[in-house]
Design a protein around this motif. Structure first.
Motif, PDB file in Angstrom:
ATOM      1  N   VAL A   3      60.898  80.935   6.046  1.00  0.00           N
ATOM      2  CA  VAL A   3      60.218  79.925   5.686  1.00  0.00           C
ATOM      3  C   VAL A   3      60.078  79.336   6.578  1.00  0.00           C
ATOM      4  N   ARG A   4      58.680  78.492   7.797  1.00  0.00           N
ATOM      5  CA  ARG A   4      58.843  77.808   8.847  1.00  0.00           C
ATOM      6  C   ARG A   4      58.253  76.552   8.697  1.00  0.00           C
ATOM      7  N   CYS A   5      58.280  76.115   9.090  1.00  0.00           N
ATOM      8  CA  CYS A   5      58.474  74.020   8.877  1.00  0.00           C
ATOM      9  C   CYS A   5      58.108  73.442  10.621  1.00  0.00           C
ATOM     10  N   LEU A   6      56.924  73.632  10.281  1.00  0.00           N
ATOM     11  CA  LEU A   6      56.287  73.122  11.947  1.00  0.00           C
ATOM     12  C   LEU A   6      56.272  70.868  11.807  1.00  0.00           C
ATOM     13  N   TYR A   7      56.780  70.346  12.500  1.00  0.00           N
ATOM     14  CA  TYR A   7      57.414  68.629  12.268  1.00  0.00           C
ATOM     15  C   TYR A   7      57.159  68.204  13.923  1.00  0.00           C
ATOM     16  N   ALA A   8      56.655  67.261  13.588  1.00  0.00           N
ATOM     17  CA  ALA A   8      56.185  66.458  14.704  1.00  0.00           C
ATOM     18  C   ALA A   8      56.749  65.043  14.691  1.00  0.00           C
ATOM     19  N   THR A  73      59.435  58.726  12.897  1.00  0.00           N
ATOM     20  CA  THR A  73      58.200  59.072  12.892  1.00  0.00           C
ATOM     21  C   THR A  73      58.073  60.600  12.430  1.00  0.00           C
ATOM     22  N   VAL A  74      59.473  61.066  12.082  1.00  0.00           N
ATOM     23  CA  VAL A  74      59.315  62.626  11.373  1.00  0.00           C
ATOM     24  C   VAL A  74      57.937  63.252  10.603  1.00  0.00           C
ATOM     25  N   THR A  75      57.658  63.695  11.445  1.00  0.00           N
ATOM     26  CA  THR A  75      56.011  63.565   9.908  1.00  0.00           C
ATOM     27  C   THR A  75      55.764  65.552   9.806  1.00  0.00           C
ATOM     28  N   VAL A  76      55.912  66.418   8.736  1.00  0.00           N
ATOM     29  CA  VAL A  76      55.971  68.116   9.294  1.00  0.00           C
ATOM     30  C   VAL A  76      54.092  67.459   8.277  1.00  0.00           C
ATOM     31  N   LEU A  77      53.813  68.923   9.579  1.00  0.00           N
ATOM     32  CA  LEU A  77      52.848  69.355   9.386  1.00  0.00           C
ATOM     33  C   LEU A  77      52.364  70.306   8.405  1.00  0.00           C
ATOM     34  N   LEU A  78      53.434  71.580   8.325  1.00  0.00           N
ATOM     35  CA  LEU A  78      53.527  71.854   8.013  1.00  0.00           C
ATOM     36  C   LEU A  78      54.500  72.865   6.960  1.00  0.00           C
ATOM     37  N   PHE A  79      54.914  73.064   6.704  1.00  0.00           N
ATOM     38  CA  PHE A  79      55.921  74.050   5.388  1.00  0.00           C
ATOM     39  C   PHE A  79      55.364  75.201   4.644  1.00  0.00           C
TER      40      PHE A  79
END
Ligand code: FMN
Length: 139
Positions: A3-8, A73-79
């Motif tokens: 998987v790929r996880c993208l967060y800001a 404010t860890v915000t998942v943008l894509l998983f």
């Protein structure tokens, strides 16, 4: 399964050289054994990180990251499930976005500024892929 996880997230204080080197040292110490690769991008006010690897390992790391008081404010943008890694060459690459060519930022964002909280995860991911393609990633 990969998987790929993208967060800001937002740094709790302006990221100093020593804070970044602590984070990158931790990443490079832990990630290889867990099969995690990725990229950490930063400005004075934002982190964007992509994590690739086994679904369970990425989830465990994400849960740890959410408890880390060096950012908020860890915000998942894509998983998402992926067929292959994009960042296989980096246990954790790094890019100081403040040093990136403004033209590259304007290709993806309304202003020459990285604001992942405002745009889509796909756009942020396309920008990170462009960083790979243009050789902007530090080891
Ligand atoms: C922006 C940011 C990115 C991080 N990235 C990673 C990472 O890729 N891998 C990692 O193990 N820890 C990372 N950390 C640190 C973790 O939150 C946590 O402190 C660390 O994994 C604990 O490691 P330890 O079990 O060796 O003490 C990151 C922290 C921050 C603030």
């Amino acid at each position: 399964m990969l998987v790929r996880c993208l967060y800001a997230s937002r740094p709790t204080s302006q990221p100093s050289a020593s804070l970044l080197s602590d984070i990158l040292d931790q990443s490079r110490r832990n990630n290889p054994a867990r099969g995690i690769t990725g990229l950490l991008c930063y400005t004075q006010s934002v982190f964007v990180q992509v994590l690739e690897g086994d679904r369970e390992q990425v989830s465990i790391l994400l849960a740890k990251l959410m408890q880390d008081d060096r950012h908020q404010t860890v915000t998942v943008l894509l998983f998402e499930e992926i067929a292959e890694r994009t960042f296989s060459g980096w246990t954790m690459g790094q890019v100081n976005i403040d040093l990136v060519n403004p033209g590259l930022l304007l290709k993806y964002f309304p202003k020459p500024k990285l604001d992942p909280f405002a745009g889509t995860g796909r756009t942020a991911m396309a920008f990170l892929m462009e960083l790979v393609a243009t050789g902007a990633i530090g080891a």
